[in-house]
Design an enzyme around this catalytic site. Sequence first.
Site, PDB file in Angstrom:
ATOM      1  N   SER A  84       0.879  -1.261   0.116  1.00 61.23           N
ATOM      2  CA  SER A  84       0.031   0.015   0.022  1.00 61.23           C
ATOM      3  C   SER A  84       0.764   1.192   0.026  1.00 61.23           C
ATOM      4  O   SER A  84       1.814   1.389  -0.738  1.00 61.23           O
ATOM      5  CB  SER A  84      -0.919   0.044   1.107  1.00 61.23           C
ATOM      6  N   ASP A 213      -8.943  -6.193  -4.349  1.00 64.29           N
ATOM      7  CA  ASP A 213      -8.682  -5.001  -3.815  1.00 64.29           C
ATOM      8  C   ASP A 213      -9.484  -3.971  -3.886  1.00 64.29           C
ATOM      9  O   ASP A 213      -9.853  -3.607  -5.137  1.00 64.29           O
ATOM     10  CB  ASP A 213      -7.222  -4.601  -4.040  1.00 64.29           C
ATOM     11  N   HIS A 241      -7.511  -6.125  -0.038  1.00 66.40           N
ATOM     12  CA  HIS A 241      -6.222  -4.936   0.154  1.00 66.40           C
ATOM     13  C   HIS A 241      -5.224  -5.321   1.041  1.00 66.40           C
ATOM     14  O   HIS A 241      -4.096  -5.024   1.181  1.00 66.40           O
ATOM     15  CB  HIS A 241      -6.873  -3.760   0.752  1.00 66.40           C
TER      16      HIS A 241
END
Length: 265
Positions: A84, A213, A241
Amino acid sequence: MENKNQKRFVLIHGVCHGAWTWDKVKTQLEVAGHCVTAVDLAASGINMTKVEEIQTLNDYCKPLLEFLSSLGSDDGKVIVVAHSMGGISAALAADSFACKIAAIVFLTAFMPDTINPPAYVYEKLLRSIPQEEWLDTTCVNYGKPDFPLQYTLLGPKFMAKKMYQNSPVQDLEVVKTLVRENPLVTNNLAGTRSFSEEGYGSVTRIYIVCREDLVEVEDYQRWMISNFPPKEVMEIKCADHMPMFSKPQEVCALLLEIANKYCKN
C-alpha cells in the site's frame, strides 16, 4: 552452518498499520530459512514518534532508512517488500540505497514513477474516490496553516468493507486495536521533486496485483503498472487489500519465487 541460499527480506507496512501486519508472512519466510526484518515506520506499531512530529517523508521513513544504512557489504542485497502506502517509502529508500536492494516488490502498493512528484500516484487515486466511500475514516490537518499536512485513522467500518473483506474476521478484530494515526503522503509531506532514475529507477521492480482489492482496485493497479512498467507482474486471485491476512501462503510463495529469481546473493 551458514545457509548459502538464505535471502534477506525487508517488509514495509501501509498507512496506519505496523510491522505486525507481516507476522504471518514473516513466520513462513523464516521457516523457509530466510532472514526477515519488518520495519515500523515513524508513529507506527511500537515506534514512539508522535504523528505531529512528522514533517517530511524522510521523517516518516526514518526507521527504514536507518535500518538500510546499518547494513554492511557482508549482508548482501535485500528484497524490499512494500504494501500500500509503503510503496512510496520503498521508492524513497531505493533512491538512497539502490546498491543495497536487489528488488522492490510492490504488493498492491503505490508505485511512484521517476517523472512526477512522489505523491502523484496516491493523490490520483484519492481524487477518484468519493468522500462518502471513506465511511468512518478520519482525516485531520496539522502543521503550519500555510503549509498543512494531514494524518488519518482508518475507521473500523471502512477496514471491514474495503480492506479486509476476504480476511479472517478474528484478524480484523485484532487489527482494530492496533491501527494508529499516520501521516498521509501528500505533496506537502513528500515534496515535488521526483525520485531519480539513477536511484529508485535503477532498481528491479516486481508488482503483485491483488485482484479483489477494493481500495487500490485492480484497474488502478494496472494503471500504475502501465505508467511505470516493472520487470514482472504477478497476481493473487481473491486477495483483498490485505493479502498478508487474506492470502498469506500465496504471498509467501510469490516472494520465495521472486527471491530465487532476482536475488543472487
